[in-house]
Design a protein around this motif. Structure first.
Motif, PDB file in Angstrom:
ATOM      1  N   PRO A 249      31.622  51.573  36.496  1.00 26.75           N
ATOM      2  CA  PRO A 249      30.904  50.893  37.584  1.00 26.75           C
ATOM      3  C   PRO A 249      30.196  51.901  38.479  1.00 26.75           C
ATOM      4  CG  PRO A 249      33.271  50.941  38.024  1.00 26.75           C
ATOM      5  CD  PRO A 249      33.088  51.414  36.609  1.00 26.75           C
TER       6      PRO A 249
ATOM      7  N   ASP B  30      39.381  45.422  41.141  1.00 27.19           N
ATOM      8  CA  ASP B  30      40.278  46.135  40.233  1.00 27.19           C
ATOM      9  C   ASP B  30      39.532  46.981  39.217  1.00 27.19           C
ATOM     10  OD1 ASP B  30      42.369  44.962  41.564  1.00 27.19           O
ATOM     11  OD2 ASP B  30      42.723  43.403  40.062  1.00 27.19           O
ATOM     12  N   GLU B  31      38.320  46.566  38.841  1.00 26.81           N
ATOM     13  CA  GLU B  31      37.547  47.338  37.865  1.00 26.81           C
ATOM     14  C   GLU B  31      37.270  48.743  38.384  1.00 26.81           C
ATOM     15  OE1 GLU B  31      33.157  47.341  35.650  1.00 26.81           O
ATOM     16  OE2 GLU B  31      33.629  45.851  37.179  1.00 26.81           O
TER      17      GLU B  31
END
Length: 312
Positions: free
Chosen positions: A41, A55-56
């Motif tokens: 990300p 959470d990613e």
């Protein structure tokens, strides 16, 4: 994981901090550089935007940390920055709302400040978001405005997941992590009226940091030692297990009708030992240094000045 905002070579970045045995910054992993090398990300420079990724983002940071740990030499140079080349900033530069703060949440502090009965409900007030400072930033005494500037070492909770009417048993799910906060207070302004906001919200009156520690690195329930020194003299010492209203209660109370958002900050209250509690009071003076340590979260250090930062 200890998340930090830092400045290096004029650029503001988000990183993961490695501390030495004394809680001092050893080096920082640049998460933007790690993302560019290994994918994942995107990494903004704003911590609130990073927290909102959920959470990613946390999982990606954990992977990057593990991969970066094995890098050496020139290969590590673009990823790791030595502590002496980095200036740490407030982990959250500007929370979405004013800082939620809790008053009178340790019994000994209730007695030293007011001598009255322990509150039956959490005492919630706010500090202006513009008061937020970072580690090493000066606390300005505001001469001519106040003559009674005090310190309050506290554990702060940072929200990670949006929620309203959060039940106690779901509280941890909505927490991103924890950091140190100094609820600096102008006692004369605080006591002038029944509303505390002005005395709590002067510019520079909310130092935070040095790290934002993810909840997975802190036990549950949260039971950590909180200590405050002024010029090397230990003034406050307690454990958060002594909170009158624990963290789940605070989240449940505040979120009952108010939506909590990623990046919101809740300061959980201060133990006894504040300057106002001494006879005579021992308020802060120019040249003082306030240091707050919370086990596992590092040490927040701020000098006290009577000249506006940046003035000649």
């Amino acid at each position: 994981m200890r998340f930090v905002r830092f400045e290096r070579a004029g650029q503001v970045r988000i990183g993961l901090a490695e501390l030495d045995e004394q809680g001092r910054l050893r080096r920082v992993l640049d998460l933007g550089a790690a993302q560019a090398r290994w994918g994942g990300p995107p990494v903004p420079e704003d911590m609130v935007a990073w927290i909102a990724l959920g959470d990613e983002a946390v999982a990606a940071a954990r992977r990057w940390w593990e991969r970066a740990a094995g890098t050496t030499g020139d290969d590590a140079g673009s990823l790791w920055h030595p502590g002496d080349g980095v200036r740490l900033l407030a982990p959250i530069a500007r929370p979405p709302k004013n800082v939620f703060a809790i008053g009178l949440n340790y019994r000994d502090h209730v007695f030293e400040i007011s001598g009255r009965d322990v509150p039956q409900h959490p005492v919630v007030f706010t500090k202006a978001a513009s008061a937020v400072q970072g580690p090493g930033d000066p606390i300005y005494l505001h001469p001519g405005v106040t003559e009674a500037v005090d310190y309050e070492g506290e554990l702060a909770v940072v929200i990670g997941r949006r929620g309203r009417s959060i039940p106690r048993e779901r509280a941890r799910e909505h927490i991103f992590g924890y950091m140190i906060l100094n609820d600096v207070t102008a006692r004369d302004l605080q006591r002038r009226t029944s509303q505390w906001h002005l005395g709590k919200s002067l510019d520079t009156f909310c130092p935070t940091g040095p790290c934002l520690v993810h909840r997975d690195a802190v036990g549950w329930p949260v039971e950590v030692d909180v200590r405050t020194w002024v010029n090397g003299e230990l003034r406050q010492e307690a454990n958060t297990r002594q909170l009158i209203f624990d963290i789940p209660t605070l989240l449940a109370t505040i979120s009952a009708g108010i939506t909590l958002e990623p990046g919101d900050i809740i300061a959980t209250g201060t133990p006894s030992g504040v300057g106002m509690g001494f006879d005579p009071p021992r308020f802060l003076r120019a040249g003082d240094v306030v240091e707050i340590e919370i086990a596992g979260l590092g040490r927040l250090r701020n000098p006290v000045v009577d000249r506006w930062p940046g003035d000649a």
